[in-house]
Design an enzyme around this catalytic site. Structure first.
Site, PDB file in Angstrom:
ATOM      1  N   THR A  84       1.179  -1.306  -0.073  1.00 48.04           N
ATOM      2  CA  THR A  84      -0.155  -0.188  -0.264  1.00 48.04           C
ATOM      3  C   THR A  84       0.941   1.534   0.163  1.00 48.04           C
ATOM      4  O   THR A  84       1.969   1.505   1.031  1.00 48.04           O
ATOM      5  CB  THR A  84      -1.411  -0.415   0.725  1.00 48.04           C
ATOM      6  OG1 THR A  84      -1.715   0.956   0.926  1.00 48.04           O
ATOM      7  CG2 THR A  84      -0.139   0.243   2.963  1.00 48.04           C
ATOM      8  N   TYR A 167      -4.399   7.826   6.275  1.00 45.31           N
ATOM      9  CA  TYR A 167      -4.392   6.052   6.503  1.00 45.31           C
ATOM     10  C   TYR A 167      -5.552   5.459   6.487  1.00 45.31           C
ATOM     11  O   TYR A 167      -5.965   4.941   5.952  1.00 45.31           O
ATOM     12  CB  TYR A 167      -3.272   6.291   7.487  1.00 45.31           C
ATOM     13  CG  TYR A 167      -2.781   4.115   6.909  1.00 45.31           C
ATOM     14  CD1 TYR A 167      -2.076   3.398   6.022  1.00 45.31           C
ATOM     15  CD2 TYR A 167      -3.474   3.553   8.289  1.00 45.31           C
ATOM     16  CE1 TYR A 167      -2.035   2.208   6.156  1.00 45.31           C
ATOM     17  CE2 TYR A 167      -3.238   2.111   8.017  1.00 45.31           C
ATOM     18  CZ  TYR A 167      -2.138   2.127   7.636  1.00 45.31           C
ATOM     19  OH  TYR A 167      -2.278   0.071   7.840  1.00 45.31           O
ATOM     20  N   LYS A 171      -7.029   3.741   3.136  1.00 43.54           N
ATOM     21  CA  LYS A 171      -7.613   1.864   3.360  1.00 43.54           C
ATOM     22  C   LYS A 171      -8.426   1.223   3.796  1.00 43.54           C
ATOM     23  O   LYS A 171      -9.261   0.499   3.141  1.00 43.54           O
ATOM     24  CB  LYS A 171      -6.797   1.045   5.090  1.00 43.54           C
ATOM     25  CG  LYS A 171      -5.453   1.079   5.335  1.00 43.54           C
ATOM     26  CD  LYS A 171      -4.502   0.288   4.257  1.00 43.54           C
ATOM     27  CE  LYS A 171      -5.054  -0.894   3.978  1.00 43.54           C
ATOM     28  NZ  LYS A 171      -3.823  -1.540   3.071  1.00 43.54           N
ATOM     29  N   LEU A 198      -2.939  -4.775  14.598  1.00 47.91           N
ATOM     30  CA  LEU A 198      -2.287  -4.014  14.703  1.00 47.91           C
ATOM     31  C   LEU A 198      -0.975  -5.144  15.279  1.00 47.91           C
ATOM     32  O   LEU A 198      -0.785  -6.106  15.807  1.00 47.91           O
ATOM     33  CB  LEU A 198      -1.262  -3.253  16.270  1.00 47.91           C
ATOM     34  CG  LEU A 198      -0.402  -2.358  16.555  1.00 47.91           C
ATOM     35  CD1 LEU A 198       0.271  -1.314  15.065  1.00 47.91           C
ATOM     36  CD2 LEU A 198       0.106  -1.690  17.680  1.00 47.91           C
ATOM     37  N   VAL A 199      -0.021  -5.218  14.115  1.00 49.30           N
ATOM     38  CA  VAL A 199       0.946  -6.142  14.056  1.00 49.30           C
ATOM     39  C   VAL A 199       2.052  -5.900  14.356  1.00 49.30           C
ATOM     40  O   VAL A 199       2.812  -5.435  14.361  1.00 49.30           O
ATOM     41  CB  VAL A 199       1.080  -6.843  12.534  1.00 49.30           C
ATOM     42  CG1 VAL A 199       1.891  -7.898  12.192  1.00 49.30           C
ATOM     43  CG2 VAL A 199       0.044  -6.644  11.378  1.00 49.30           C
TER      44      VAL A 199
END
Length: 342
Positions: A84, A167, A171, A198-199
């Site tokens: 992205t 953002y 998205k 949240l990774v």
């Protein structure tokens, strides 16, 4: 479930999620085509992965040049759109901002999949920031946060800035456009979107990525990351967390289903900022927490992230493992400063 070896395409293969996904796909024996980046270190990392010498093919492709994606997608059965645009190219005469570029990227990838006549399923890596349960007027939260929720794009923010609000918009609109291709003419293309929390967790990359920086904000005191953490709770009601390993396994799970389409949240659970702070305080007493990051905005509604699990997916990592692995990676890289306890 589909267990045969497949030919797949991954965009954003040099990023945090992308390179780990590539590694896992190669381990399963799938042959891959990737968007090629000019950064020699990133290309070198991908080429060094097991089975890359025989099963990995790199392509140059740029979101600002639609024609470059066709060769990479041609002949593939599955496409993972992980990439992205985060920083808009101000020299571009095609798109005015990252949102336009992101939506255009979605359309480029989807059309390329349709024209290929070989791609069965397109899997899109989204963000849970697209599925806020905030009410349409921006005041308060709906009773349940699940896949039916879409972030109101005109909602105000105390902690957001032009980057974070951009953002969210990119998205949210990108995912909506992506899902619209499930009903596109006579196309048999199946589209799956995975809004990810949240990774966190360790990585193959030699640098600390922004999502892990946000997870560790309470230990580092980084102002941007602290605001991002509060921004997420402001929109989501608390912090949806997911381990990078589970994210990659979820993508592969979606590929291996005989038939699948629609929106599936990829987050193991939500935890308020206070709960994360308490875990850090109890587990890492050698570091002091930054008080300004331990208190967050008002907590929101309950969440239901069971849709993906109901069709058979199982998460392997909970909050403890996500936070611990994030801290371990930061320590290993020695690129982030923790505040020593007094």
């Amino acid at each position: 479930m589909v267990k045969k070896v497949s030919r797949v395409c991954v965009t954003g293969g040099s990023g945090y999620i992308g390179c780990m996904l590539v590694k896992k796909l190669l381990e399963k024996g799938h042959s891959q085509k990737l968007r090629f980046l000019s950064d020699a270190s990133k290309v070198g990392l991908l080429k060094s992965l097991p089975n890359a010498d025989t099963n990995l093919l790199l392509f140059r492709a740029d979101i600002y040049d639609p024609n470059e994606f066709e060769p990479a997608i041609e002949g593939c059965e599955f496409v993972f759109h992980v990439a992205t645009p985060l920083q808009h190219n101000p020299q571009s005469s095609q798109y005015k901002d990252t949102t336009e570029a992101a939506v255009a990227g979605v359309r480029i990838i989807a059309y390329s999949c349709i024209r290929s006549q070989t791609v069965k399923r397109l899997i899109y890596t989204g963000s849970t920031l697209s599925m806020s349960s905030r009410k349409d007027d921006g005041v308060g939260f709906k009773p349940i946060l699940d896949e039916s929720c879409w972030t109101p794009l005109d909602a105000s923010s105390t902690y957001g800035n032009a980057y974070t609000m951009g953002y969210i918009k990119s998205k949210t609109l990108g995912e909506k456009v992506m899902l619209s291709y499930n009903d596109f003419g006579d196309s048999k293309l199946e589209v799956v979107t995975l809004p990810c929390g949240l990774v966190g967790g360790e990585s193959l990359l030699p640098n600390l990525v922004s999502s892990v920086g946000v997870i560790l904000a309470q230990l580092t005191g980084d102002l941007f990351s602290c605001n991002a953490l509060k921004f997420m709770q402001e929109f989501m009601g608390s912090i949806p967390l997911v381990h990078v390993d589970d994210v990659c396994q979820a993508h592969i799970f979606c590929m291996e289903q005989p038939s699948m389409k629609g929106r599936f949240c990829c987050a193991v659970a939500r935890h308020p900022i206070k709960e994360i702070a308490m875990y850090f305080h109890e587990t890492y007493p050698e570091y002091k927490l930054h008080k300004e990051s331990t208190e967050g905005p008002k907590e929101g509604s309950k969440s239901d992230f069971s849709k993906l699990k109901k069709i058979g997916f199982q998460y392997k990592f909970g909050m403890k493992e996500i936070l611990d692995d994030s801290v371990a990676w930061a320590k290993k890289l020695n690129v982030i400063s923790f505040s020593q306890a007094v």
